[in-house]
Structures are given as structure tokens and as C-alpha cells.
Scaffold this active site. Structure first.
Site, PDB file in Angstrom:
ATOM      1  N   ARG A  86       0.647  -1.362  -0.140  1.00  0.00           N
ATOM      2  CA  ARG A  86       0.154   0.197   0.164  1.00  0.00           C
ATOM      3  C   ARG A  86       1.082   1.146  -0.029  1.00  0.00           C
ATOM      4  NH1 ARG A  86      -5.174  -0.958   3.995  1.00  0.00           N
ATOM      5  NH2 ARG A  86      -5.340   0.909   3.175  1.00  0.00           N
ATOM      6  N   ARG A  95      -0.285  -2.137  -6.882  1.00  0.00           N
ATOM      7  CA  ARG A  95       0.640  -2.931  -5.555  1.00  0.00           C
ATOM      8  C   ARG A  95       2.378  -2.843  -6.160  1.00  0.00           C
ATOM      9  NH1 ARG A  95       0.541  -9.658  -7.006  1.00  0.00           N
ATOM     10  NH2 ARG A  95       0.529  -7.931  -8.907  1.00  0.00           N
ATOM     11  N   ASP A  98       5.307  -7.924  -5.910  1.00  0.00           N
ATOM     12  CA  ASP A  98       4.625  -9.423  -6.346  1.00  0.00           C
ATOM     13  C   ASP A  98       5.984 -10.808  -5.588  1.00  0.00           C
ATOM     14  OD1 ASP A  98       2.678 -10.739  -7.603  1.00  0.00           O
ATOM     15  OD2 ASP A  98       4.107 -11.072  -9.289  1.00  0.00           O
ATOM     16  N   ASP A 100       5.981 -14.416  -5.645  1.00  0.00           N
ATOM     17  CA  ASP A 100       5.540 -15.864  -7.157  1.00  0.00           C
ATOM     18  C   ASP A 100       6.079 -17.080  -6.013  1.00  0.00           C
ATOM     19  OD1 ASP A 100       3.414 -14.328  -8.512  1.00  0.00           O
ATOM     20  OD2 ASP A 100       4.777 -14.245  -9.781  1.00  0.00           O
TER      21      ASP A 100
HETATM   22  P1  ADP Z   1       0.858 -12.442 -10.751  1.00  0.00           P
HETATM   23  O1  ADP Z   1       0.425 -13.579 -11.842  1.00  0.00           O
HETATM   24  O2  ADP Z   1       1.361 -11.407 -12.178  1.00  0.00           O
HETATM   25  O3  ADP Z   1       2.143 -12.568  -9.825  1.00  0.00           O
HETATM   26  P2  ADP Z   1      -0.723 -11.804  -9.477  1.00  0.00           P
HETATM   27  O4  ADP Z   1       0.244 -11.399  -8.238  1.00  0.00           O
HETATM   28  O5  ADP Z   1      -1.697 -10.746  -9.052  1.00  0.00           O
HETATM   29  O6  ADP Z   1      -0.881 -12.405 -10.329  1.00  0.00           O
HETATM   30  O7  ADP Z   1      -1.666 -13.055  -9.037  1.00  0.00           O
HETATM   31  C1  ADP Z   1      -2.285 -13.371  -7.822  1.00  0.00           C
HETATM   32  C2  ADP Z   1      -3.276 -14.152  -7.775  1.00  0.00           C
HETATM   33  O8  ADP Z   1      -1.991 -15.680  -8.247  1.00  0.00           O
HETATM   34  C3  ADP Z   1      -3.060 -15.109  -6.122  1.00  0.00           C
HETATM   35  O9  ADP Z   1      -4.335 -14.487  -6.166  1.00  0.00           O
HETATM   36  C4  ADP Z   1      -2.720 -16.143  -6.121  1.00  0.00           C
HETATM   37  O10 ADP Z   1      -4.110 -16.801  -6.008  1.00  0.00           O
HETATM   38  C5  ADP Z   1      -2.691 -16.762  -7.823  1.00  0.00           C
HETATM   39  N1  ADP Z   1      -1.584 -17.568  -7.904  1.00  0.00           N
HETATM   40  C6  ADP Z   1      -1.265 -18.969  -7.968  1.00  0.00           C
HETATM   41  N2  ADP Z   1      -0.945 -19.557  -8.360  1.00  0.00           N
HETATM   42  C7  ADP Z   1       0.570 -18.675  -7.944  1.00  0.00           C
HETATM   43  C8  ADP Z   1       1.672 -19.042  -7.443  1.00  0.00           C
HETATM   44  N3  ADP Z   1       2.787 -19.888  -7.939  1.00  0.00           N
HETATM   45  N4  ADP Z   1       2.348 -17.683  -6.732  1.00  0.00           N
HETATM   46  C9  ADP Z   1       2.122 -16.777  -6.545  1.00  0.00           C
HETATM   47  N5  ADP Z   1       0.592 -16.487  -6.451  1.00  0.00           N
HETATM   48  C10 ADP Z   1      -0.410 -17.672  -7.199  1.00  0.00           C
HETATM   49 MG    MG Z   2       1.864 -13.057  -7.889  1.00  0.00          MG
END
Ligand code: ADP
Ligand code: MG
Length: 162
Positions: A86, A95, A98, A100
Site C-alpha cells: 500500500r 501493488r 509481487d 510468486d
Molecule cells: P501475477 O501472475 O502477475 O503474479 P498476481 O500476483 O496478481 O499476478 O496473482 C495473484 C493470484 O495468483 C493470487 O490470487 C494467487 O492465489 C494466484 N497464484 C496462483 N499460483 C500462484 C503462485 N505459484 N504464486 C503466487 N500466486 C499464485
Molecule cells: Mg503474483
């Protein structure tokens, strides 16, 4: 207690002082419960894709050992995103971070909430390059090697900054 698993997390930011965002996120990742941060990649800079005018992205990845389940780990990552997501003064600003879950042991997970390996792994140089820093000999659950993926992806316009 779950068996320890090696997991790889991708970090990205292009807003609100991205280098500071990544450093804060690295600190938070080092403090994750039931987990141990093993290694951090270099930090990479790439131009944003998609045609919108926006700042370059900074990306990195970490290797950690954890006894958290994949979903519990995802929730922890989302907490860190929220803590840093935020912008002061805006109600729900864009955001700034990020996180992942790229790989979780050898597991393949296909649920609505969580896809592992993260689908972006195959094609994005800003995911593959940091992973190669962490574990060049890595093989994905599909049997594909990370180095084979790296050979297919562009090294144009990606550079290390730290
Ligand atoms: P991006 O695909 O650009 O990383 P976001 O971070 O906005 O997009 O996506 C978030 C969504 O992706 C969340 O709702 C989450 O549950 C889902 N998601 C699915 N697989 C993964 C993963 N391996 N890591 C992180 N988020 C994931
Ligand atoms: Mg993500």
C-alpha cells in the site's frame, strides 16, 4: 511437522522505490516462520512488458527450506505483499511487490488458488535468470532443465544491478 521442502520464491517490484521494496521483502522472507532462507539471487532490471509506460521492473529470487505447506507458504507471501503493497495516502494503491511461489520441491499443484510451478517460469527471463543464480542444475517437475529454458529465453534488455 511436515518434512522440509526446498522452495523458490520470485520477487518483483516496479513502484515505490523498487530496490527498497525488494530489500524489505528479503528481510521479511528471512523471518518467515518454520523456514530458513538459504540463498538470494542477484537483482535484475528489465523493462516492463505490455506497452504501458511504467518504470522498469526489478526482480530477484530466493531459495528457502520450509516445513510450511505450499498453501501456508503462499499465504505468508501474500501477507508480506499486503504489508508492502500500500502506498501511503492512497486507499488501495497499486501493488508495489509481487511474490510468486515458483517451485515447491518436486510438486506440481493445479488449484485455483495455487499453480506450481508458477506458469511464468517457462518464458520469463526475469524469473529464469535469478533461478539459475540459485541452482543452475535445477530440473522442473516436468523434467525440463532450467538451463534448457534459459537457452530459449532472451538475454536482451535484462541486466543485473546488485
Ligand atoms: P501475477 O501472475 O502477475 O503474479 P498476481 O500476483 O496478481 O499476478 O496473482 C495473484 C493470484 O495468483 C493470487 O490470487 C494467487 O492465489 C494466484 N497464484 C496462483 N499460483 C500462484 C503462485 N505459484 N504464486 C503466487 N500466486 C499464485
Ligand atoms: Mg503474483
Amino acid at each position: 511437522m511436515n518434512k522440509p521442502v526446498i522452495a523458490y520464491i520470485g520477487l518483483g517490484s516496479n513502484l515505490s522505490h523498487p530496490l527498497t521494496q525488494l530489500k524489505l521483502a528479503l528481510k521479511a522472507l528471512a523471518e518467515l516462520p518454520n523456514s530458513q532462507l538459504l540463498k538470494t539471487s542477484a537483482i535484475y532490471q528489465t523493462p516492463a512488458i505490455g506497452g504501458l509506460i511504467q518504470p522498469d521492473y526489478l526482480n530477484a529470487a530466493v531459495k528457502l527450506q520450509t516445513t510450511l505447506s505450499a498453501v501456508a507458504l503462499l499465504r505468508q507471501l501474500q501477507l508480506i505483499e499486503q504489508q508492502q503493497g500500500r502506498i501511503r495516502g492512497e486507499k488501495w494503491g497499486p501493488r508495489t511487490l509481487d511474490l510468486d511461489l515458483l517451485l515447491y520441491g518436486e510438486q506440481s499443484i493445479f488449484t485455483q488458488e495455487l499453480m506450481v510451478p508458477h506458469p511464468g517460469i517457462m518464458t520469463r527471463n526475469f524469473v529464469i535468470f535469478p533461478l539459475v543464480d540459485l541452482e543452475p542444475g535445477l530440473t522442473l517437475p516436468s523434467g525440463e532443465s532450467l538451463l534448457a529454458l534459459k537457452a530459449q529465453c532472451s538475454s536482451l534488455s535484462i541486466k543485473t544491478i546488485a
